[in-house]
Design an enzyme around this catalytic site. Structure first.
Site, mmCIF file in Angstrom:
data_model
loop_
_atom_site.group_PDB
_atom_site.id
_atom_site.type_symbol
_atom_site.label_atom_id
_atom_site.label_comp_id
_atom_site.label_asym_id
_atom_site.label_seq_id
_atom_site.Cartn_x
_atom_site.Cartn_y
_atom_site.Cartn_z
ATOM 1 N N GLY A 216 0.728 -1.297 -0.122
ATOM 2 C CA GLY A 216 0.052 0.058 0.051
ATOM 3 C C GLY A 216 0.788 1.202 0.040
ATOM 4 O O GLY A 216 0.769 2.233 -0.661
ATOM 5 N N ALA A 217 2.023 1.104 0.691
ATOM 6 C CA ALA A 217 2.666 2.331 0.899
ATOM 7 C C ALA A 217 4.077 1.881 1.559
ATOM 8 O O ALA A 217 4.218 0.796 1.825
ATOM 9 C CB ALA A 217 2.103 3.332 1.551
ATOM 10 N N MET A 218 5.104 2.448 1.415
ATOM 11 C CA MET A 218 6.509 1.981 2.068
ATOM 12 C C MET A 218 7.281 3.375 2.616
ATOM 13 O O MET A 218 7.357 4.151 1.997
ATOM 14 C CB MET A 218 7.460 1.377 1.089
ATOM 15 C CG MET A 218 8.661 0.803 1.487
ATOM 16 S SD MET A 218 8.593 -0.215 2.845
ATOM 17 C CE MET A 218 10.053 0.017 3.771
ATOM 18 N N GLU A 219 7.773 3.035 4.096
ATOM 19 C CA GLU A 219 8.072 4.028 4.756
ATOM 20 C C GLU A 219 9.405 4.450 4.578
ATOM 21 O O GLU A 219 10.230 4.976 5.432
ATOM 22 C CB GLU A 219 7.896 3.693 6.246
ATOM 23 C CG GLU A 219 8.721 2.635 6.683
ATOM 24 C CD GLU A 219 8.240 1.173 6.778
ATOM 25 O OE1 GLU A 219 7.235 0.747 5.902
ATOM 26 O OE2 GLU A 219 8.593 0.335 7.536
ATOM 27 N N ASN A 220 9.764 4.107 3.270
ATOM 28 C CA ASN A 220 11.414 4.641 3.181
ATOM 29 C C ASN A 220 11.777 6.164 3.950
ATOM 30 O O ASN A 220 11.064 6.864 3.629
ATOM 31 C CB ASN A 220 11.731 4.693 1.682
ATOM 32 C CG ASN A 220 11.204 3.891 0.753
ATOM 33 O OD1 ASN A 220 11.551 2.511 0.988
ATOM 34 N ND2 ASN A 220 10.100 3.966 -0.011
ATOM 35 N N GLU B 194 2.589 5.515 7.917
ATOM 36 C CA GLU B 194 4.230 5.623 7.387
ATOM 37 C C GLU B 194 4.866 6.875 8.063
ATOM 38 O O GLU B 194 6.136 6.581 8.152
ATOM 39 C CB GLU B 194 4.209 6.079 5.660
ATOM 40 C CG GLU B 194 3.300 5.027 4.762
ATOM 41 C CD GLU B 194 3.643 3.504 5.243
ATOM 42 O OE1 GLU B 194 4.857 3.068 5.538
ATOM 43 O OE2 GLU B 194 2.745 2.689 4.820
ATOM 44 N N HIS C 7 6.102 5.607 11.174
ATOM 45 C CA HIS C 7 7.503 4.587 11.077
ATOM 46 C C HIS C 7 8.767 5.687 11.037
ATOM 47 O O HIS C 7 9.812 5.135 11.226
ATOM 48 C CB HIS C 7 7.438 4.105 9.819
ATOM 49 C CG HIS C 7 6.764 2.587 9.917
ATOM 50 N ND1 HIS C 7 6.922 1.510 10.828
ATOM 51 C CD2 HIS C 7 5.760 2.123 9.060
ATOM 52 C CE1 HIS C 7 6.059 0.592 10.630
ATOM 53 N NE2 HIS C 7 5.537 0.671 9.428
HETATM 54 ZN ZN LIG Z 1 4.077 -0.009 8.098
#
Ligand SMILES: [Zn+2]
Ligand SMILES: *[C@@H]1O[C@H](CO)[C@@H](O)[C@H](O)[C@H]1NC(C)=O
Ligand SMILES: *[C@@H]1O[C@H](CO)[C@@H](O)[C@H](O)[C@H]1NC(C)=O
Ligand SMILES: *[C@@H]1O[C@H](CO)[C@@H](O)[C@H](O)[C@H]1NC(C)=O
Ligand SMILES: *[C@@H]1O[C@H](CO)[C@@H](O)[C@H](O)[C@H]1NC(C)=O
Ligand SMILES: *[C@@H]1O[C@H](CO)[C@@H](O)[C@H](O)[C@H]1NC(C)=O
Length: 942
Positions: A325-329, A362, A365
């Site tokens: 869904g999304a990525m916390e880079n 995100e 995180h």
């Molecule tokens: Zn997460």
């Protein structure tokens, strides 16, 4: 990462490589195995890195090509040097490297230099160990402890459309095909972009340089500090360098090259916030809502954690192709378009809530996970459960009118309780040694980690109080900034906060309480006898005959904080610390006892029959006396207790009768989730008609109520969840055949078909209306929906159409649609699994979907066998399985495919077997009883 079921995760094709025995013998003497009593494993056969080398910094230059090369593939080239120190004497360098073609220099894949000036051992051999994804470098002498070395590599990789590592996403704008080069490193794909020590504890500082076509933008975790135009090999390019990152894990890196543009807001707390997307999406202001909430939510977390945002900027980027869904880079968060973009004229309030929730998850995180990182993936639940829990707090700050904190009960607590009632469930935390391979890591991104994790942390915060919880959290973050932790580090800090708070007493240490919830699977059903005050607990299993073969040192007993009240509605807490106890206050003469107030605990509650009857009477006479969350809870508990044969199904069904007066969304949603199980079990058979009639009777007054408060569907209800209730009413009334409803949706849809330039259907209602119209319609409606799907300019709208196309009753259309699902030119690969599951959810499509999955298994497994959403597919296509024939089919399938294995769907397979068996038993036991109840109810005027 964003959560799994909502945010489908990622792929890892499992590479099976025969280990060349000769090599093992030749290199055997370099094995790192120290304990001779253990079978010797060679260092490179171990999926975990040895602890002999520690990286300090990397200098990585990458050059993605956004045009195909002469061979017709998209590639990237790169060079990387890593400076590392030697912590333990060794003559072997193992560094992760996967699917990269390394350039040979002087006959080797890499070059090594010592930074101290002393002599460097020379390289004897270099080779790739494909199964464990290493570059293996053998030296002729030992590296010296405490000294620094630099290892250089040059490489070439494919910029594939596989959504892992450095990959490409495509879209069309004004008839022109455009390519985005982007990344997804979590959990084990950074090694696919450049050779690196690809484990979360191997934190380092990264100096990133991107070479890209002139006119494109390059982004990375840090702010860009310099862009220079230059010519390399006759190609005119721009070279962009970025400020070095703080010490961080490889899985949080990101690089993006695109033709995107952005909007930004004034710096808040020194952090620049930008929203990036396709030019069209930005010019249509689809990033505006995200920009509005990102600043607010970031500010919320700065205050919540009492810790400044650690970086100079926070970019949010919407990608057309994205597996999760999304990525916390860190500093460069990537999203599915539907998780970031919002168009007030087209998107629903649900889409808006989704955007805010994903952003909050995100951003949470950025500290919890990125600044302080868990040591290994076995504790993934703490990272994801935490972000999931606090995302509600962040959204509540940005949109207080939504009452989002209550919705956690539906979205996470009930969902986790359902999943965790199987004997094939698993504990939140696994042993570090049991999680090694990429697909084992990927399997951790599941409902237990996200939803049970969130539910258990919410319970912890409730019994500690939020202020003590936050106090411990803050000291934890400040002690471990830029470092790694294990779960007990957090418990220790929370314990300290408890010890410093004289007003808080808990009956055991935080660690002792939490261990029982974290280290053993499942949860208790607490049984209260209001005649005697006896309170007891028991491991709750959906199928009481199922065998639990996962031993627990705690013998499936928990320390349970039971918040409860009686008819006086004063909330008290009772700690159940034993299997059986007595709490005299719960012995009552009149009225009722209600436990697990606001569902703040992660458990179910059962009562003596008289108390159930009292609660039932209360619901019928004046349900508002009981808080909405607990109305939802009573329904969910009763239905599940009935499925576990603890309570009678008739009692559970009787509880639904009060719904004719219920006007709150949360209890309705809970009831419908449970009644959906009945629909699933009956809708292919003759039993469905009486069930449908009963449900229609329940939903009709709700439909009438909403018709009334919306002035015949001309207005939008004011409340956020009232808007959900409106959608529920329409979706259900139409599905159950209420003609008023079907006329309405057909009429709206027809008007749109007649003039496709103008869609007057309210954004909130579109999903329900499209589905209903396509279900009732034929080929013409379907083809129109398909065309509109292809033309949709907002991902949220495309998603509604994609779902609605699965609603048709026409099997030939469903068959065609299944073929589309695996055709990346028609349905994006990121949406393939969910499309197949949508079709399987339709009674007309379930058999087709199962046959389709079996027929295409090898291909599906090769493409999705490593994605964490793979288990969602296996669960989805078998959801209706409820006969001995189904069970045999599934067993046969399992045997046939056992050779290749099931990748990240391995656990799901066990769960499905258990569920099918439970379904068979449920039908055998309950069919007659349910029919009797329905016959009686349906014969009454109401
Ligand atoms: Zn997460
Ligand atoms: C990174 O490498 C490039 C060329 O390989 C070099 O010019 C640059 O100085 C290096 N940067 C750092 C920070 O080491
Ligand atoms: C890497 O090498 C393999 C084997 O020679 C080749 O098939 C593949 O196309 C190469 N990949 C790239 C991106 O050049
Ligand atoms: C590099 O070239 C692009 C396109 O030709 C131009 O827009 C940009 O201003 C140039 N940048 C620099 C730093 O010269
Ligand atoms: C660059 O272009 C020039 C002139 O067209 C040509 O002579 C030279 O070989 C090219 N160099 C490369 C590296 O392709
Ligand atoms: C963003 O905030 C502004 C200012 O508060 C408001 O006018 C606008 O409607 C908001 N946009 C969205 C899409 O919510």
């Amino acid at each position: 990462m964003g959560d799994v079921s909502k945010k489908l995760a990622k792929v890892a094709a499992v590479v099976v490589v025969v280990i060349i025995i000769v090599l093992c013998i030749v290199f055997g003497k370099w094995s790192s195995s120290k304990d001779t009593s253990q079978p010797r494993t060679l260092a490179w056969d171990n999926f975990r890195l040895p602890d002999s080398l520690l990286p300090k910094s990397y200098n990585v230059t990458l050059w993605p090509r956004l045009q195909k090369n002469k061979q017709g593939t998209y590639i990237f080239t790169g060079a990387s040097s890593v400076i590392f120190t030697c912590a333990k004497e060794t003559n072997l360098i193992l560094i992760h490297c996967h699917k990269l073609n390394l350039t040979m220099t002087n006959g080797f894949h890499a070059t090594l230099t010592s930074l101290g000036g002393e002599s460097t051992p020379s390289i004897i051999t270099t080779r790739l160990q494909e199964q464990t994804q290493y570059l293996v470098i053998q030296l002729n002498g030992n590296l010296a402890v405490g000294k620094f070395y630099s290892l250089k590599t040059k490489f070439k990789g494919e910029l594939a459309d596989d959504m892992e590592g450095f990959y490409r996403s495509e879209y069309e704008e004004d008839g022109v095909k455009k390519i985005v080069a982007t990344t997804q490193m979590q959990a084990t794909y950074a090694r696919k972009a450049f050779p690196c020590f690809d484990e979360p504890t191997m934190k380092a500082s990264f100096y990133i340089t991107i070479i890209h076509e002139r006119g494109t933008v390059a982004l990375s975790n840090g702010m860009d500090i310099e862009s220079v135009n230059m010519t390399i090999n006759n190609e005119t390019v721009t070279r962009t360098t970025f400020e070095p990152t703080p010490q961080m894990s490889t899985y949080l890196l990101a690089f993006i090259v695109s033709d995107y543009t952005y909007i930004s807001s004034a710096k808040k707390d020194n952090a620049l916030i930008r929203i990036w997307a396709r030019r069209k999406a930005i010019s249509r202001r689809q990033g505006q809502y995200a920009l509005n909430v990102t600043g607010q939510i970031l500010q919320f977390f700065v205050n919540y954690y009492k810790s400044p945002y650690p970086l100079s900027k926070s970019d949010q980027v919407a990608l057309p192709d994205f597996q999760a869904g999304a990525m916390e880079n860190w500093g460069l968060i990537t999203y599915r378009e539907s998780s970031l973009l919002y168009d007030s004229a087209i998107s629903s309030n649900g889409n808006k809530e989704r955007v805010a929730t994903v952003i909050a998850h995100e951003l949470a995180h950025m500290w919890f996970g990125n600044l302080v990182t868990l040591k290994w993936w076995n504790d993934l639940w703490l990272n994801e459960g935490f972000a999931t829990y606090v995302s509600y707090l962040g959204v509540d700050y940005a949109a207080p009118a939504w009452n989002i904190n209550d919705l956690i009960v539906l979205y996470d607590v009930h969902k986790a309780l359902a999943f965790d009632s199987l004997a094939s469930s698993h504990p939140l935390s696994s042993k570090a040694e049991s999680i090694n391979k990429p697909e084992e890591i990927s399997q951790m991104f599941n409902t237990i980690s996200y939803s049970k994790g969130a539910a258990v942390l919410r319970m912890l915060s409730a019994f500690l109080t939020e202020s003590v919880f936050v106090k411990g959290l803050r000291t934890y973050l400040s002690e471990f900034a830029f470092k790694n932790t294990i779960a007990s580090d957090l418990w220790n800090h929370l314990q300290r906060a408890v010890d410093q708070s004289p007003n808080i007493t808990i009956p055991r240490k935080v660690t002792e309480i939490m261990d029982r919830w974290v280290l053993q699977m499942g949860y208790p059903v607490v049984t209260i006898n209001t005649h005697t005050g006896a309170v007891s607990q028991q491991h709750f299993l959906l199928d009481p005959d199922s065998k639990v073969d996962r031993p627990s040192e705690f013998k499936y007993k928990w320390f349970v904080p039971v918040q409860w009240m009686d008819s006086s509605r004063v909330v008290k807490t009772f700690w159940l610390l034993k299997a059986t106890d007595t709490h005299k206050a719960m012995k009552i003469n009149t009225g009722w006892v209600l436990a697990n107030v606001h569902m703040s605990g992660y458990f179910r509650v059962n009562y003596d029959t008289d108390n159930w009857e009292q609660l039932l009477t209360q619901l019928i006479n004046n349900h508002k006396v009981i808080p909405p969350i607990n109305r939802a809870q009573i329904l969910d508990d009763a239905f599940n207790l009935a499925r576990a044969k603890i309570l009678s199904t008739t009692l559970a069904m009787r509880l639904t009768k009060y719904l004719s007066k219920e006007r709150e969304y949360i209890p309705w949603a809970s009831a419908i989730n449970n009644l959906d199980y009945f629909i699933l079990m009956f809708d292919g058979s003759k039993e469905y008609a009486p069930l449908k009639e009963y449900l229609k009777k329940l939903v009709t007054p709700l439909f009438a109520y909403l018709k009334n408060i919306t002035k015949n569907w001309t207005q939008v209800p004011a409340g956020h969840t009232d808007q959900y209730l409106q959608v529920t009413a329409i979706r259900r009334a139409c599905r159950l055949g209420l003609q008023d409803c079907q006329r309405l949706t057909k009429d709206w849809f027809n008007k749109w078909m007649q003039n496709q330039a103008i869609n007057r259907i309210h954004p909130n209602l579109r999903g329900a209306v499209y589905c209903s119209a396509i279900e009732a319609g034929g080929r013409q409606e379907w083809d129109f929906g398909w065309k509109m799907f292809q033309n949709a300019s907002v991902a949220a709208e495309a998603d509604k159409l994609r779902f609605s196309l699965s609603c048709t009753k026409d099997q030939s259309l469903l068959k065609r649609y299944l073929d589309y699902a695996l055709d990346a030119n028609k349905i994006r690969k990121q949406d393939a699994i969910s499309t197949i599951v949508y079709i399987a959810s339709n009674v007309e499509g379930s058999k087709l979907a199962w046959d389709f999955v079996k027929r295409n298994w090898d291909r599906i497994f090769a493409e999705f066998g490593g994605v964490s959403s793979f288990s969602y597919l296996i669960n989805g296509v078998t959801q209706r399985f409820s006969t001995d024939y189904d069970l045999k089919q599934f067993q046969k399938f399992k045997e046939e495919k056992s050779k290749t294995g099931f990748g990240s769907g391995t656990l799901a397979l066990e769960q499905v077997m258990e569920k099918i068996k439970a379904n068979i038993k449920w039908l055998a036991k309950n069919k007659a009883e349910v029919m009797q109840f329905l016959k009686k109810e349906n014969s009454q005027k109401g």
